[in-house]
Design a protein around this motif. Sequence first.
Motif, short mmCIF file in Angstrom:
data_model
loop_
_atom_site.label_atom_id
_atom_site.label_comp_id
_atom_site.label_asym_id
_atom_site.label_seq_id
_atom_site.Cartn_x
_atom_site.Cartn_y
_atom_site.Cartn_z
N UNK A 123 6.34 28.61 0.48
CA UNK A 123 7.48 29.03 1.28
C UNK A 123 7.67 28.03 2.41
N UNK A 124 8.90 27.59 2.60
CA UNK A 124 9.21 26.63 3.65
C UNK A 124 10.02 27.36 4.71
N UNK A 125 9.60 27.24 5.94
CA UNK A 125 10.25 27.97 7.02
C UNK A 125 10.82 27.02 8.07
N UNK A 126 12.01 27.33 8.51
CA UNK A 126 12.61 26.71 9.69
C UNK A 126 13.38 27.82 10.40
N UNK A 127 13.32 27.82 11.72
CA UNK A 127 14.01 28.89 12.43
C UNK A 127 15.53 28.77 12.24
N UNK A 128 16.22 29.83 12.55
CA UNK A 128 17.66 29.91 12.27
C UNK A 128 18.46 28.82 12.98
N UNK A 129 18.12 28.50 14.21
CA UNK A 129 18.86 27.46 14.94
C UNK A 129 18.66 26.08 14.32
N UNK A 130 17.47 25.80 13.88
CA UNK A 130 17.20 24.52 13.21
C UNK A 130 18.01 24.43 11.92
#
Length: 157
Positions: A123-130
């Motif tokens: 799973x790859x995560x980046x916050x919503x703003x990014x």
Amino acid sequence: MNNPHIIGLTGSFGSGCSYIGQHILRDKCGYDFLSLSEHVLRPLFKKQTGKEPDQAERRELQKFGDRIRSENGADHLAKQIIEKISEESEQRTNQPGWVVDSIRNPAEIRTLRRFSRNFFLFGVYADKETRWDRVKAKYRDNRHDFDEDDQNDTGED
């Protein structure tokens, strides 16, 4: 090639899955890259609707994917990718394995796991703003549409 090595990637759009799959695992490590969206869903969309997928809004493609999964089973796209891997694995001997991008639901994961005991999901995560910063040009700076698509992707509705 029995039990091919498969790295599955999942994450919200704009998180970086495709970048990791294409620019790191494919280009630097030699994996073959396949995307449930690019290699199965988009060609099917064009075939069934006669429209170019690049001209469709993301939401239209989402709804199309939902319909295909509803009509053919939640793991339909994964089964199509498995067919491609099975056909192409016969001719490939010097590559470490496959990267499968755009995994969106548990049924796709289960099907890929049944196909190969050498399936690994990341799973790859980046916050919503990014993610917004990465995709806002595709949305022509329309944050409302991005937020709606993001909400739809959560599957909470």
